[in-house]
Design an enzyme around this catalytic site. Structure first.
Site, PDB file in Angstrom:
ATOM      1  N   HIS A  98       3.413   6.716  -6.912  1.00  0.00           N
ATOM      2  CA  HIS A  98       2.651   7.884  -7.361  1.00  0.00           C
ATOM      3  C   HIS A  98       3.550   9.121  -7.376  1.00  0.00           C
ATOM      4  O   HIS A  98       3.497   9.949  -8.284  1.00  0.00           O
ATOM      5  CB  HIS A  98       1.471   8.091  -6.411  1.00  0.00           C
ATOM      6  N   HIS A 113       1.821   4.651  -2.847  1.00  0.00           N
ATOM      7  CA  HIS A 113       1.978   6.108  -2.691  1.00  0.00           C
ATOM      8  C   HIS A 113       3.328   6.567  -3.237  1.00  0.00           C
ATOM      9  O   HIS A 113       3.433   7.592  -3.929  1.00  0.00           O
ATOM     10  CB  HIS A 113       1.890   6.494  -1.213  1.00  0.00           C
ATOM     11  N   HIS A 129       0.834  -1.210   0.000  1.00  0.00           N
ATOM     12  CA  HIS A 129       0.000   0.000   0.000  1.00  0.00           C
ATOM     13  C   HIS A 129       0.867   1.258   0.000  1.00  0.00           C
ATOM     14  O   HIS A 129       0.677   2.156  -0.839  1.00  0.00           O
ATOM     15  CB  HIS A 129      -0.913  -0.028   1.230  1.00  0.00           C
ATOM     16  N   GLU A 130       1.806   1.333   0.933  1.00  0.00           N
ATOM     17  CA  GLU A 130       2.641   2.529   1.031  1.00  0.00           C
ATOM     18  C   GLU A 130       3.544   2.689  -0.193  1.00  0.00           C
ATOM     19  O   GLU A 130       3.815   3.811  -0.637  1.00  0.00           O
ATOM     20  CB  GLU A 130       3.478   2.498   2.308  1.00  0.00           C
TER      21      GLU A 130
END
EC number: 3.4.24.59
Length: 704
Positions: free
Chosen positions: A493, A490, A486-487
């Site tokens: 991104h 980020h 999940h991290e």
């Protein structure tokens, strides 16, 4: 979780967006590929060995935090902030004297960058650095930059220089879409501060903004403040579950996973017992937000907060029938374990749903951990990113003083043809006084500089993983592994774009889009074809059996409707609190009504859960974003990656249509470009509901 910048206007925008990438016209011509360094080493091995202890090097040159020379000592923050403030004054003069045009936006963005390069870094250091002197210096830098931001947001001359540009239709029409959007975002930030109002109202807006910041800080601290109760009021046999302090017992959380029903009940009732000061703080915060929204031209704070988002209006779904079935299942399990009291109460679902999952699917974390060493998981991410996007992660030895703890790893993010894209600092391990949260921080945003070079993005990923032992490397539970993916979503991104402007870099995009890349990575983390690439027993090398992955994925559907309906309840409560004012009832009465209508479990008298709802600060009127981002991620997964999670063409489209623009393009346009259609509200709702029904055997596919 995304760490949201606290500064408005010229400070960091909440959320993330990466820069524009290869093949996007004139910008690419100004970007030079970065050469590969011979000092890089494989990422997997770097996380399964102990650090080399570069901080013990007594003779090497000390570089300073993140390679910033001034930050080799706490006093360097003062030097950095003074330099940023000096540069700010020069840029303000330049902006006000430059004829309106594209150059105006570039100057504004440089102004934003000069402040953010200190504020973003300081925002991280003030909570994560182990040395108090560094934390205090960073806190002071944040205050100093924040004061400057307030001045800029009320600088009429600066506002008018941007207004002249946006008021000239011919000039506006000549701007490229990204430049126009960034100009409009700066204008939106100005107007939120009330700069377009007359002098008296403008002062009122400034005062309200200051009051809101103070109230937000006070409320946030109060959400974590423990409650205490006299010892004799608690049954003796459960007191050992809590911390003692003289004649009192300290309750600092909900103890949601405690097996004893009475422990969970006591923690719930005591921790959520209303605090009069916190209640008054919340009421003033909500009222002040409403007054500010009305002052600057919006009917409610919610209308103001939803400007520029995917939803425009929040997506709400009702899974009440499914939720009741989940509660019936929980009631059955509770009756089995505690026949005397089988009524399902608000403190029951987290514990009993876990019991049901474990009993049905045998998903004891200790069975999985040996297959998920940290090094193996990092290598798994490396394999996925390489096959999907042409990205490789390499470990790079940091210079002395560059990191704040010797176990922080520095990763170079390298594209197969474009070269070095940026850096990720991995602060993964537990230590004293470190915040207990998994988070992504932007340290430096990417942007195209005047000389044609690209300012590489720098981010930190912060986790709280156990350290390795003498007998084994760091081993992750399935939940920890999913959080890592999940991290990293980020981080990608932030890394994988090339926006012209820092103001819309990395995760600086609308909140309901910012979580899409991270949630999408959770789908990859739960696909056997991906997991099979890296999950190996750290001692035997045996691969993780497919049946174990299947059981784990199936278990996540247990009580999933109740979990999702809980999110609907939170989002609805958030919208009501930030809707029409004055509120029709007290915040506690509204909580009671909303909980019973949208969640179904009874309200417990003399509790006030809303006073612990910390997301009301950072996600005020935007808590629904979690549901929206999950809906979009679900649609992207099913449409683009379900058939083949390593589909390079789909990966390139994902970068081109979604990751490349950050906040520089309307989020719905990015979603539409990826899905090749414009989804409706019904499509979003269907995506969320279908995840509850998903047959994970089709999700996993047959890898043979």
């Amino acid at each position: 979780m995304l760490c949201v910048g606290r500064l408005g206007g010229f400070g960091a925008r909440a959320a993330a967006l990466p820069p524009r990438w290869a093949g996007q016209g004139s910008l690419q011509a100004g970007i030079r590929a970065r050469r590969v360094s011979t000092s890089w080493s494989p990422v997997g091995a770097a996380f399964n060995v102990k650090p080399q202890g570069s901080r013990l090097d007594l003779f090497g040159e000390r570089r300073g935090l993140f390679g910033v020379p001034e930050l080799s000592a706490p006093e360097g923050f003062h030097i950095a902030q003074e330099e940023a403030l000096r540069k700010t004054e020069l840029l303000v003069d330049r902006a006000c004297s430059t004829p309106p045009g594209p150059q105006t936006v570039l100057i504004f963005d440089e102004l934003s960058d000069s402040l953010c390069r200190v504020a973003d870094l300081a925002d991280f250091v003030k909570i994560a650095h182990p040395e108090p002197a560094f934390r205090e210096a960073a806190e002071e830098a944040c205050r100093s930059i924040g004061t400057m931001v307030e001045k800029l947001n009320t600088n009429v001359d600066l506002y008018q220089s941007l207004q002249k540009l946006l008021a000239d239709k011919k000039l506006v029409d000549s701007l490229d879409p990204e430049t126009r959007r960034v100009a409009e975002l700066f204008m939106f930030d100005f107007e939120i501060s009330g700069i377009h109002l007359d002098k008296e109202k403008r002062k009122r807006a400034v005062d309200l903004n200051v009051k809101i910041l103070d109230l937000s800080s006070t409320f946030l601290m109060g959400t974590n403040f423990p409650n205490k109760i006299e010892k004799h009021l608690l049954p003796e046999h459960i007191r050992h579950n809590f911390t003692s302090a003289g004649d009192h017992i300290i309750i600092d959380g909900l103890h949601a996973e405690a097996p004893d029903d009475l422990v969970r009940e006591a923690a719930y009732k005591i921790f959520l017992y209303p605090n009069a000061g916190q209640l008054k703080c919340l009421e003033e915060l909500l009222s002040s937000r409403d007054l500010l929204a009305k002052l600057v031209g919006y009917s409610t704070f919610s209308h103001r907060a939803l400007q520029g988002t995917i939803a425009k209006n929040p997506v709400m779904i009702n899974l009440f029938c499914r939720t009741l079935k989940d509660f019936a299942m929980i009631r059955e399990m509770k009756m089995k374990l505690n026949p005397q009291n089988s009524e399902v109460m608000p403190w029951d679902p987290p514990y009993y749903s876990g019991v049901i999952r474990a009993e049905r699917y045998n998903i004891e974390p200790s069975l999985y951990c040996p297959f998920f060493s940290l090094g193996a998981c990092m290598e798994g991410l490396n394999i996925l990113l390489n096959r999907l996007l042409g990205i490789s992660l390499y470990a790079e030895q940091p210079a002395k003083g560059e990191v704040w703890s010797e176990d922080v790893r520095k990763l170079a993010v390298v594209h197969e043809s474009e070269g070095l894209l940026g850096y990720i600092y991995c602060d993964f391990f537990q230590r004293a006084d470190k915040p207990h949260q998994d988070c992504h921080f932007t340290i430096r945003g990417g942007r195209l500089k005047e000389d044609g070079a690209y300012q590489l993005p720098v981010v930190v990923l912060m986790l709280n993983l156990p350290r390795s032992s003498r007998s084994s490397p760091t081993l992750l539970t399935p939940g920890m592994m999913e959080n890592l993916f999940h991290e990293m979503g980020h981080a990608m991104h932030s890394m994988l774009g090339r926006t012209r402007y820092q103001h819309v870099t990395g995760t600086r995009c609308p909140t309901d889009f910012a979580e899409v890349p991270s949630i999408l990575m959770e789908y990859f983390a739960n696909d056997y074809r991906v997991v099979n690439q890296f999950a190996r027993h750290y001692q035997t090398g045996q691969p993780l059996p497919k049946t174990m992955v299947s059981r784990l994925c199936e278990s996540k559907k247990v009580c999933a409707a109740a979990d999702m309906q809980l999110q609907v309840f939170y989002a609805t409560l958030d919208q009501i609190y930030h809707g029409k004012h004055p509120l029709r009832n007290s915040t506690t009465d509204i909580l009671k009504e909303t909980q019973e209508k949208f969640y179904g479990l009874p309200y417990v008298p003399n509790t006030a859960w809303q006073l612990r709802f910390s997301h009301l600060v950072g996600y005020g009127a935007k808590y629904y974003s979690y549901l929206m981002s999950r809906a979009v991620a679900s649609m992207v997964w099913k449409e683009c990656f379900l058939q083949d999670p390593f589909n390079r063409a789909a990966g390139e489209r994902y970068r081109r249509e979604m990751l490349a623009h950050g906040g520089g393009r309307e989020p719905m346009l990015m979603v539409e470009g990826m899905l090749q259609k414009r989804p409706s509200v019904d499509d979003f709702v269907s995506a969320l509901v279908s995840d509850l029904d998903l047959d994970f055997e089709t999700f996993l596919m047959d890898s043979e």
